[in-house]
Design a protein around this motif. Structure first.
Motif, PDB file in Angstrom:
ATOM      1  N   GLY A 180      -3.656   3.520   1.773  1.00  0.00           N
ATOM      2  CA  GLY A 180      -4.193   3.833   2.952  1.00  0.00           C
ATOM      3  C   GLY A 180      -5.702   2.723   3.126  1.00  0.00           C
ATOM      4  N   LEU A 181      -5.534   1.793   2.365  1.00  0.00           N
ATOM      5  CA  LEU A 181      -6.977   0.554   2.721  1.00  0.00           C
ATOM      6  C   LEU A 181      -6.932   0.135   4.255  1.00  0.00           C
ATOM      7  N   ASP A 182      -8.045   0.653   4.758  1.00  0.00           N
ATOM      8  CA  ASP A 182      -8.514   0.340   6.267  1.00  0.00           C
ATOM      9  C   ASP A 182      -8.631  -1.163   6.102  1.00  0.00           C
ATOM     10  N   TYR A 183      -9.024  -2.151   5.440  1.00  0.00           N
ATOM     11  CA  TYR A 183      -8.936  -3.607   5.577  1.00  0.00           C
ATOM     12  C   TYR A 183      -8.081  -4.107   4.175  1.00  0.00           C
ATOM     13  N   ASP A 204       1.197  -1.722   0.262  1.00  0.00           N
ATOM     14  CA  ASP A 204       0.159  -0.255  -0.231  1.00  0.00           C
ATOM     15  C   ASP A 204       0.741   1.116  -0.359  1.00  0.00           C
TER      16      ASP A 204
END
Length: 124
Positions: free
Chosen positions: A102-105, A52
Motif C-alpha cells: 500500500g505504498l503512497d508513492y 503491490d
C-alpha cells in the motif's frame, strides 16, 4: 535479509521482446511489494512497474500496454515481460522489494528496501 538476483537481460532489436526474471530469497514478510526500475546512462533511476500486495500493479506511462509485471509465488520469482521494445527502453534494469504494501508513492525508489545488482537491456 532479502536478496534479489535479476536475469534475462540482453540485446534486442527495436520491436522485439525480452523477459526479465528476478529470484528472491529471504523472509516473505519482508517482501510485500516488488518493482522494476531502470536506469539509462546519465539519467536517474526510474520506476517501470510495481506489484503491490494491496494496490496491485502500477506502470510508468512510458511502458504501459507494452510491459507486464507478474509474480510466481511458488518460485519466489518476479518477472517483467517486455514487448515492442524501443530504443529508449535501454538501460540497466533493477528488481526491488519493499517490506511495505500500500505504498503512497510506489514509483519512488526510496520506498524499497532491497535491490538486485541489475541486468543490462540494450535495444538497437
Amino acid at each position: 535479509h532479502v536478496q534479489l538476483v535479476e536475469s534475462g537481460g540482453g540485446s534486442v532489436q527495436a520491436g522485439g521482446t525480452l523477459r526479465l526474471s528476478c529470484t528472491a530469497s529471504g523472509p516473505t514478510h519482508l517482501r510485500n511489494s516488488y518493482a522494476w526500475f531502470r536506469q539509462a546512462p546519465g539519467k536517474e533511476r526510474e520506476a517501470i512497474a510495481v506489484l503491490d500486495r494491496i494496490v496491485g500493479t502500477t506502470y510508468a506511462d512510458s511502458v504501459r500496454g507494452r510491459f507486464t509485471i507478474s509474480e510466481d509465488k511458488a518460485k519466489a520469482a518476479l518477472y517483467l515481460q517486455m514487448n515492442d521494445l524501443k530504443f529508449d527502453d535501454s538501460g540497466v534494469y533493477y528488481c526491488a522489494a519493499s517490506a511495505a504494501a500500500g505504498l503512497d508513492y510506489p514509483l519512488d525508489p526510496a520506498g524499497y528496501n532491497w535491490w538486485g545488482q541489475g541486468t543490462q537491456v540494450t535495444v538497437s
